[in-house]
Scaffold this motif. Structure first.
Motif, PDB file in Angstrom:
ATOM      1  N   GLU A   1       0.817  -1.196   0.000  1.00 51.51           N
ATOM      2  CA  GLU A   1       0.000   0.000   0.000  1.00 51.51           C
ATOM      3  C   GLU A   1       0.861   1.260   0.000  1.00 51.51           C
ATOM      4  O   GLU A   1       0.742   2.110  -0.854  1.00 51.51           O
TER       5      GLU A   1
ATOM      6  N   ASP B   1       1.192   4.078  -3.036  1.00 47.79           N
ATOM      7  CA  ASP B   1       0.712   5.428  -2.712  1.00 47.79           C
ATOM      8  C   ASP B   1       1.840   6.438  -2.801  1.00 47.79           C
ATOM      9  O   ASP B   1       1.652   7.562  -3.266  1.00 47.79           O
TER      10      ASP B   1
ATOM     11  N   ASP C   1      -5.773   0.653  -8.290  1.00 48.30           N
ATOM     12  CA  ASP C   1      -5.777   0.297  -6.871  1.00 48.30           C
ATOM     13  C   ASP C   1      -4.704  -0.752  -6.561  1.00 48.30           C
ATOM     14  O   ASP C   1      -3.819  -0.993  -7.386  1.00 48.30           O
ATOM     15  N   GLN C   2      -4.823  -1.371  -5.408  1.00 53.09           N
ATOM     16  CA  GLN C   2      -3.796  -2.348  -5.004  1.00 53.09           C
ATOM     17  C   GLN C   2      -3.730  -3.548  -5.942  1.00 53.09           C
ATOM     18  O   GLN C   2      -2.667  -4.097  -6.207  1.00 53.09           O
TER      19      GLN C   2
ATOM     20  N   ASP D   1      -6.946  10.671  -8.164  1.00 53.18           N
ATOM     21  CA  ASP D   1      -8.188  10.054  -8.662  1.00 53.18           C
ATOM     22  C   ASP D   1      -8.676  10.777  -9.921  1.00 53.18           C
ATOM     23  O   ASP D   1      -9.320  10.183 -10.779  1.00 53.18           O
TER      24      ASP D   1
END
Ligand code: HEM
Length: 413
Positions: free
Chosen positions: A30, A34, A109-110, A44
């Motif tokens: 994560e 990030d 995302d992940q 986003d």
């Protein structure tokens, strides 16, 4: 059930789901992703823009993939990476087109990060020089900018589109280069460990082998002296036996270290697997509560291998299996031919290997036992690899462990 795998060749469909010795898990996923996003300024809003651009880009995905591979195949050294010929390139064009579409589709995302990490690892595994990735990514970059230039966007929309495309491709590059960096660090650490083992092996051999030899001779002499004197002293035989057993263990440790450090190349001949399996089980001290069974396909399976080394590998696996089962359980050794490979399975009903330990089992010095050098499986892997084979571990804490060795079939039969 989880797996660990080692060795070369024998690659199949599920190879990327396995823990191989070069493919490692994403680091603290994560925060890394990030952090990269933050550095690239990817938000986003970029994800939304990419999704909006997808209809403009998707129709060109295949065409970009075709150009991409045409460019790679044009370069002699890059071409050499495609070892499976045209079919592979056709398949990869499809994967590249999917990759391109998923760039725009997201979500970023992940799961996205994991899939990209996996792609990075694929390139590390095939030893693709890292510099090619940069050049190749620029190729994609140019094509995507070209499409945006042609699209009926407003001036501002086009500028934003260019920025967003740059940011997502920067993310891609950052993830791939991080996989290379991880692999590099792992390899350096492994080399350091190997060098340390080599030094230890040399000094242990030098300092310990002679005293062990002296103890051995003296135990033998003491037995003779006692025998001649007809002396029966309570407990002395038991103690001499204990010394013998400890000596054997010490010898094995010294030999393991040396084998590992020297990595002797195999002296091959045609060997019957049944004999090897029989001998390994006989040499191992299998507790009476463990049912050992050997199943070999008829007519007898043979391989072209170094019998001593192969017996040592199997002996090691049998000892591990017995250790995992304790006083009782089922041990099955089986050998069979599967296409151009011969497989040997050593299966136990023991405690199994926790998933977290599986990627480490082939690492030198890794052990969870209170005794032993942690070299057994590393030596096994080295020997099997030197024979052109692979070694896999499948384990579950409910059902036990199966180690499968696959060796090239004996073509001389
Ligand atoms: C922008 C850079 C690149 C991207 C985005 C990319 C993308 C991909 C993807 C999506 C796969 C499939 C991975 C999978 O099986 O899950 C793959 C595999 C592969 N790529 Fe790349 N690639 C890049 C650069 C290169 C370059 C420069 C070469 C060679 C010169 C190359 C050679 C290969 C090969 C040989 C495989 C197949 C490996 C295997 O399945 O055994 N790639 N790539």
């Amino acid at each position: 059930v989880t797996r660990a795998t080692a060795g070369d060749g024998g690659e199949d469909e599920d190879r990327l789901d396995r823990k191989s010795d070069i493919s490692c898990d994403p680091p603290v996923e994560e925060s890394l992703f990030d952090e990269i996003k933050r550095f690239a300024g990817f938000t986003d809003e970029d994800s939304r823009r990419l999704l909006a651009l997808m209809p403009a880009v998707a129709p060109h995905a295949q065409e970009i993939a075709d150009k991409f591979y045409a460019r790679l195949l044009d370069h002699e050294e890059a071409r050499a990476v495609f070892t499976e010929g045209e079919a592979q390139v056709r398949r990869l064009k499809g994967t590249l087109a999917d990759w391109l579409t998923s760039l725009f589709r997201g979500p970023h995302d992940q799961e996205y990060f994991k899939s990209r990490w996996r792609i990075g690892n694929v390139h590390v595994r095939i030893r693709l020089p890292e510099r090619y990735v940069f050049v190749a990514m620029n190729l994609v970059r140019r094509e995507l900018h070209g499409i945006l230039d042609e699209s009926p966007l407003s001036e501002a929309g086009r500028r934003q589109g260019h920025e967003t495309v740059d940011r997502i491709l920067d993310l891609e590059l950052a993830i791939i280069t991080e996989s290379y960096q991880r692999d590099y660090t792992d390899r350096i650490m492994r080399q350091g460990r190997l060098a340390a083992i080599g030094q230890i092996a040399a000094s242990v051999n030098h300092e310990i082998r002679n005293p062990l030899g002296v103890i051995n001779t003296s135990v033998y002499a003491m037995r003779r002296i006692l025998e001649k004197a007809g002396a029966k002293i309570d407990g002395i035989d038991r103690h001499l036996d204990k010394i013998d057993r400890s000596l054997r263990r010490s010898h094995k440790i010294v030999n393991d270290l040396l084998d590992f450090a020297r990595g002797r190349s195999p002296e091959r001949k045609q060997v019957e697997l049944k004999q090897i399996l029989d001998e390994a089980v006989q040499l191992a001290s299998v507790p009476p509560g463990i049912r050992a069974e050997i199943r070999v396909e008829e007519p007898s399976v043979t391989v072209f291998a170094d019998p001593l080394q192969l017996t040592n590998v199997i002996l090691n696996l049998v000892e591990n299996a017995c250790h995992a089962m304790g006083a009782s359980g089922d041990l099955v050794l089986s050998a069979a031919t599967a296409g151009d490979r011969v497989t040997i399975d050593v299966r136990d009903t023991g405690t199994g290997i926790p998933a977290a330990n599986l990627p480490l089992v082939f690492e030198p010095l890794f052990t969870t036992k209170s005794t032993g050098t942690g070299l057994g499986l590393s030596i096994a892997r080295n020997i099997v690899t030197a024979h052109g084979g692979t070694i896999d571990v499948v384990s579950s804490t409910e059902r036990g462990t199966t180690v499968r060795i696959a060796l090239p079939a004996d073509e001389r039969r």
